[in-house]
Design a protein around this motif. Structure first.
Motif, PDB file in Angstrom:
ATOM      1  N   ILE A  75      -6.169  58.303   9.078  1.00 56.88           N
ATOM      2  CA  ILE A  75      -6.201  58.366  10.542  1.00 56.88           C
ATOM      3  C   ILE A  75      -4.818  58.094  11.115  1.00 56.88           C
ATOM      4  N   GLU A  76      -4.128  57.090  10.587  1.00 60.30           N
ATOM      5  CA  GLU A  76      -2.746  56.830  11.024  1.00 60.30           C
ATOM      6  C   GLU A  76      -1.869  58.060  10.780  1.00 60.30           C
ATOM      7  N   MET A  77      -2.026  58.672   9.595  1.00 58.39           N
ATOM      8  CA  MET A  77      -1.247  59.854   9.261  1.00 58.39           C
ATOM      9  C   MET A  77      -1.576  61.001  10.225  1.00 58.39           C
ATOM     10  N   ALA A  78      -2.862  61.189  10.529  1.00 56.64           N
ATOM     11  CA  ALA A  78      -3.281  62.269  11.431  1.00 56.64           C
ATOM     12  C   ALA A  78      -2.679  62.086  12.817  1.00 56.64           C
ATOM     13  N   ILE A  79      -2.691  60.870  13.323  1.00 57.68           N
ATOM     14  CA  ILE A  79      -2.130  60.591  14.650  1.00 57.68           C
ATOM     15  C   ILE A  79      -0.632  60.863  14.666  1.00 57.68           C
ATOM     16  N   ALA A  80       0.066  60.390  13.622  1.00 58.77           N
ATOM     17  CA  ALA A  80       1.520  60.606  13.537  1.00 58.77           C
ATOM     18  C   ALA A  80       1.848  62.093  13.389  1.00 58.77           C
ATOM     19  N   ALA A  81       1.089  62.807  12.552  1.00 67.70           N
ATOM     20  CA  ALA A  81       1.334  64.235  12.345  1.00 67.70           C
ATOM     21  C   ALA A  81       1.080  65.019  13.632  1.00 67.70           C
ATOM     22  N   ALA A  82       0.006  64.677  14.337  1.00 61.33           N
ATOM     23  CA  ALA A  82      -0.326  65.378  15.580  1.00 61.33           C
ATOM     24  C   ALA A  82       0.716  65.111  16.670  1.00 61.33           C
ATOM     25  N   ALA A  83       1.313  63.921  16.658  1.00 65.27           N
ATOM     26  CA  ALA A  83       2.364  63.618  17.630  1.00 65.27           C
ATOM     27  C   ALA A  83       3.592  64.488  17.377  1.00 65.27           C
ATOM     28  N   LEU A  84       3.898  64.730  16.110  1.00 66.36           N
ATOM     29  CA  LEU A  84       5.056  65.552  15.745  1.00 66.36           C
ATOM     30  C   LEU A  84       4.762  67.048  15.849  1.00 66.36           C
ATOM     31  N   PHE A  85       3.551  67.429  15.446  1.00 69.89           N
ATOM     32  CA  PHE A  85       3.153  68.837  15.386  1.00 69.89           C
ATOM     33  C   PHE A  85       1.770  68.978  16.035  1.00 69.89           C
ATOM     34  N   PRO A  86       1.714  69.106  17.351  1.00 72.21           N
ATOM     35  CA  PRO A  86       0.428  69.107  18.062  1.00 72.21           C
ATOM     36  C   PRO A  86      -0.552  70.194  17.614  1.00 72.21           C
ATOM     37  N   ALA A  87      -0.079  71.255  17.027  1.00 70.96           N
ATOM     38  CA  ALA A  87      -0.974  72.322  16.574  1.00 70.96           C
ATOM     39  C   ALA A  87      -1.547  72.059  15.178  1.00 70.96           C
ATOM     40  N   MET A  88      -1.092  70.996  14.525  1.00 76.88           N
ATOM     41  CA  MET A  88      -1.548  70.687  13.164  1.00 76.88           C
ATOM     42  C   MET A  88      -3.049  70.420  13.154  1.00 76.88           C
ATOM     43  N   LYS A  89      -3.745  71.010  12.182  1.00 74.80           N
ATOM     44  CA  LYS A  89      -5.184  70.824  12.036  1.00 74.80           C
ATOM     45  C   LYS A  89      -5.468  70.000  10.793  1.00 74.80           C
ATOM     46  N   ILE A  90      -6.384  69.051  10.935  1.00 75.20           N
ATOM     47  CA  ILE A  90      -6.643  68.085   9.870  1.00 75.20           C
ATOM     48  C   ILE A  90      -8.147  67.940   9.658  1.00 75.20           C
ATOM     49  N   MET A  91      -8.532  67.865   8.392  1.00 74.62           N
ATOM     50  CA  MET A  91      -9.903  67.580   8.008  1.00 74.62           C
ATOM     51  C   MET A  91      -9.867  66.298   7.180  1.00 74.62           C
ATOM     52  N   LEU A  92     -10.743  65.376   7.487  1.00 75.53           N
ATOM     53  CA  LEU A  92     -10.766  64.100   6.778  1.00 75.53           C
ATOM     54  C   LEU A  92     -11.938  64.023   5.810  1.00 75.53           C
ATOM     55  N   MET A  93     -11.792  63.145   4.813  1.00 71.19           N
ATOM     56  CA  MET A  93     -12.840  62.881   3.827  1.00 71.19           C
ATOM     57  C   MET A  93     -13.054  61.374   3.774  1.00 71.19           C
ATOM     58  N   THR A  94     -14.316  60.953   3.623  1.00 66.67           N
ATOM     59  CA  THR A  94     -14.586  59.530   3.469  1.00 66.67           C
ATOM     60  C   THR A  94     -15.939  59.295   2.829  1.00 66.67           C
ATOM     61  N   GLY A  95     -16.055  58.166   2.183  1.00 68.49           N
ATOM     62  CA  GLY A  95     -17.330  57.731   1.644  1.00 68.49           C
ATOM     63  C   GLY A  95     -17.892  56.575   2.445  1.00 68.49           C
ATOM     64  N   TYR A  96     -17.248  56.245   3.567  1.00 65.01           N
ATOM     65  CA  TYR A  96     -17.620  55.074   4.360  1.00 65.01           C
ATOM     66  C   TYR A  96     -18.039  55.484   5.770  1.00 65.01           C
ATOM     67  N   ALA A  97     -19.232  55.055   6.185  1.00 69.58           N
ATOM     68  CA  ALA A  97     -19.757  55.411   7.509  1.00 69.58           C
ATOM     69  C   ALA A  97     -18.875  54.879   8.633  1.00 69.58           C
ATOM     70  N   ASP A  98     -18.356  53.660   8.495  1.00 69.46           N
ATOM     71  CA  ASP A  98     -17.534  53.092   9.565  1.00 69.46           C
ATOM     72  C   ASP A  98     -16.237  53.874   9.751  1.00 69.46           C
ATOM     73  N   GLN A  99     -15.712  54.430   8.667  1.00 65.26           N
ATOM     74  CA  GLN A  99     -14.495  55.235   8.765  1.00 65.26           C
ATOM     75  C   GLN A  99     -14.775  56.564   9.459  1.00 65.26           C
ATOM     76  N   ARG A 100     -15.964  57.101   9.224  1.00 69.24           N
ATOM     77  CA  ARG A 100     -16.377  58.349   9.875  1.00 69.24           C
ATOM     78  C   ARG A 100     -16.396  58.158  11.392  1.00 69.24           C
ATOM     79  N   GLU A 101     -16.869  56.994  11.842  1.00 65.41           N
ATOM     80  CA  GLU A 101     -16.898  56.692  13.277  1.00 65.41           C
ATOM     81  C   GLU A 101     -15.486  56.617  13.849  1.00 65.41           C
TER      82      GLU A 101
END
Length: 125
Positions: free
Chosen positions: A63-89
């Motif tokens: 999530i930190e990486m996604a926020i930083a990447a989007a700040a630098l490259f607003p058109a960047m598209k990201i898909m995340l993976m997780t095994g934890y429900a709280d992280q999904r939220e």
């Protein structure tokens, strides 16, 4: 096909996802954590069609990486993976940056399908 970056600290998951997506015809770069992923994104000047990243990782999480990447490259598209429900939220709060959140563990067919769906959304956006 597409140029993808897979960011995952678990080597077996990283290898599984990379092989599945390479077999689907995509060009794959890999990173072992968010900091390394962000460095590759910067080096490529945001030139990835899609970044597929785990959320929970040492040093810098997805999530930190996604926020930083989007700040630098607003058109960047990201898909995340997780095994934890709280992280999904946490990821749901990043509407507009995150295209999808894949639940782990996943099958080869599922990761290919979810990436193809995300790429289709990008092409028609």
């Amino acid at each position: 096909m597409a140029k993808l970056l897979i960011v995952e600290d678990d080597e077996s998951v990283r290898t599984l996802a990379a092989r599945a997506l390479e077999r689907a015809g995509h060009t794959i770069d890999i990173a072992a954590d968010g900091a390394q992923g962000l460095s590759l994104i910067q080096a490529a000047r945001g030139g990835y069609d899609l970044v597929v990243s785990d959320i929970r990782m040492p040093e810098m999480d997805g999530i930190e990486m996604a926020i930083a990447a989007a700040a630098l490259f607003p058109a960047m598209k990201i898909m995340l993976m997780t095994g934890y429900a709280d992280q999904r939220e946490r990821a749901e709060e990043l509407n507009g940056i995150i295209l999808d959140v894949v639940q782990k563990p996943f099958t080869l067919a599922e990761i290919r399908s979810r990436v193809e769906r995300a790429l289709a959304l990008i092409c028609f956006a």
